[in-house]
Scaffold this motif. Structure first.
Motif, short mmCIF file in Angstrom:
data_model
loop_
_atom_site.label_atom_id
_atom_site.label_comp_id
_atom_site.label_asym_id
_atom_site.label_seq_id
_atom_site.Cartn_x
_atom_site.Cartn_y
_atom_site.Cartn_z
N GLY A 112 0.74 -1.26 0.00
CA GLY A 112 0.00 0.00 0.00
C GLY A 112 0.76 1.30 0.00
O GLY A 112 0.18 2.36 -0.20
N ILE A 113 2.09 1.28 0.23
CA ILE A 113 2.83 2.54 0.24
C ILE A 113 3.65 2.67 -1.05
O ILE A 113 3.69 1.75 -1.87
CB ILE A 113 3.75 2.65 1.47
CG1 ILE A 113 4.83 1.55 1.44
CG2 ILE A 113 2.94 2.59 2.75
CD1 ILE A 113 5.91 1.73 2.49
N THR A 114 4.31 3.81 -1.22
CA THR A 114 5.16 4.05 -2.39
C THR A 114 6.62 3.84 -1.99
O THR A 114 7.04 4.32 -0.93
CB THR A 114 4.97 5.48 -2.91
OG1 THR A 114 3.60 5.67 -3.28
CG2 THR A 114 5.85 5.74 -4.14
N THR A 115 7.37 3.14 -2.82
CA THR A 115 8.76 2.82 -2.47
C THR A 115 9.71 3.06 -3.64
O THR A 115 9.36 2.90 -4.81
CB THR A 115 8.90 1.34 -2.04
OG1 THR A 115 8.51 0.49 -3.14
CG2 THR A 115 8.04 1.04 -0.83
N PHE A 116 10.94 3.43 -3.27
CA PHE A 116 12.08 3.51 -4.18
C PHE A 116 13.27 2.90 -3.47
O PHE A 116 13.21 2.65 -2.26
CB PHE A 116 12.39 4.97 -4.55
CG PHE A 116 11.23 5.71 -5.16
CD1 PHE A 116 10.96 5.61 -6.51
CD2 PHE A 116 10.40 6.51 -4.37
CE1 PHE A 116 9.89 6.29 -7.07
CE2 PHE A 116 9.32 7.18 -4.91
CZ PHE A 116 9.07 7.08 -6.27
#
Length: 388
Positions: free
Chosen positions: A122-126
């Protein structure tokens, strides 16, 4: 399509907008207006009354050991992987994962897989390729190819001025920065060099030398942990005044008896005329925090937590007297600009991702939305990782 309307909240976008309604449709913010009516809408709209609450962008943490870190006192001191609830509880909706001291038992492949998993949850990752070591550990065999061909890789991590680093030369660091820069240009990514700084006597000298004697621009480097010593912090402030970006680590805000807390360092940046858009905060979350004695031997170990950044934000406003709209920038819009994801992230405006926190006036996080999905409600995490 799923829609949520936050009504009557005091919005910091991060600039102060006053009392506004915020409409989220799907994963994005549709509009922010003084009054958004829902009568006659064909959407199934959940309405949240945020009267008397603060509505702010989700926090962005650009330095998190998502697969764990540490290992400085042996295999048993390797810290565990990050779990989703720890991210949500801290009000973080976007993170950058990286490796630390250990680039042998930790791998870029595992880092990438964990980042993909957290994104599915559910979160945004790099992520950054590399670790403390030079040559960099990579997935494809090179920094350029990792940044260009692996979707989540936005830059490279390296360590300098630390007894645990590889003692790389100026030429090696310059070559690394050049590779990352060109790869970033060719792939439309920041191509940044995220630089771990230790307590070494060389401080930022090598980076300053490269900036002064090559054509590599100063904003190619993002040095972190810049408040380890007073001397390093003074140099870091000058670096930021020259146009560089500096990152302050939040974990020492939790250290009892700490003489120099991150919230105080941020307030000092404002007072000393450092361009605040060049200053960010990250947690070093899930990494090991070694404690050394006077002989340089490790005598204790703790684990960094993402929550420390939220505490820095609270203390910055309550103890240092910094305006809310200014304080929030260090954790949101400033970081988004460094990562080249603004205004998709780091702000509240139409067409931005619906990464939103609702806080009470004591700055306690009550509700978290990540890409329009409610992850925390009434102060309790409601979406957890697969094995929590």
């Amino acid at each position: 399509m799923k829609a949520t309307l936050i009504k009557n909240g005091t919005v910091y976008a991060p600039e102060y907008l006053g009392e506004q309604d915020v409409l989220m449709i799907g994963s994005s913010i549709a509009k922010i207006e003084k009054e958004i009516p829902i009568s006659g809408s064909v959407l199934d709209v959940e309405v949240i009354n945020a009267k008397g609450k603060w509505v702010v962008p989700g926090l962005i943490d650009q330095h998190v050991h998502i697969i764990g870190g540490g290992g400085e006192t042996g295999f048993a001191s390797r810290t565990p992987e990050l779990v989703l609830s720890a991210v949500i509880r801290a009000g973080v909706t976007t993170i950058v994962g990286l490796l630390g001291t250990d680039g042998a038992t930790r791998h870029i492949e595992s880092l990438y897989a964990k980042a993909k998993g957290l994104e599915e949850e559910g979160i945004t990752t790099f992520i950054h390729t590399g670790s403390y070591s030079v040559p960099s550990v990579t997935l494809t065999g090179g920094i350029t190819r990792d940044i260009m061909f692996i979707d989540k890789v936005i830059g490279v991590k390296v360590a300098i001025s630390d007894h645990r680093d590889s003692n790389c030369t100026r030429e090696e660091l310059a070559r690394m920065a050049s590779e990352a820069r060109v790869a970033g240009m060719l792939s439309g990514k920041p191509g940044m060099v995220h630089v771990h700084l230790g307590r070494g006597k060389d401080m930022l000298d090598m980076i300053m030398n490269i900036v002064e004697n090559t054509d590599i621009p100063i904003d190619q480097f993002v040095p972190t942990h810049v408040t380890r010593t007073r001397e390093l912090f003074e140099q870091a402030k000058q670096f930021a005044k020259m146009g560089g970006r500096i990152d302050i680590t939040s974990f020492s805000e939790l250290t009892p008896g700490s003489k120099f807390k991150p919230s105080q360092a941020l307030a000092e940046c404002i007072q000393d005329g450092v361009p605040i858009q060049n200053v960010t905060v990250s947690s070093d979350g899930n990494g090991s925090i070694p404690k050394y004695n006077n002989e340089g031997k490790i005598i204790g170990m703790s684990v960094g937590v993402l929550d420390a950044s939220h505490l820095v934000l609270i203390n910055l406003v309550k103890n240092e007297g910094v305006a809310v709209e200014q304080a929030i920038q260090f954790f949101t819009s400033n970081v988004a600009r460094v990562l080249d994801i603004y205004p998709k992230k780091g702000c509240l405006q139409a067409d931005s991702d619906a990464d939103i926190l609702i806080m009470d006036t004591d700055m306690k996080i009550e509700t978290v939305f990540a890409k329009g999905n409610k992850m925390m409600e009434h102060g309790k995490v409601i979406v957890k990782g697969a094995f929590e």
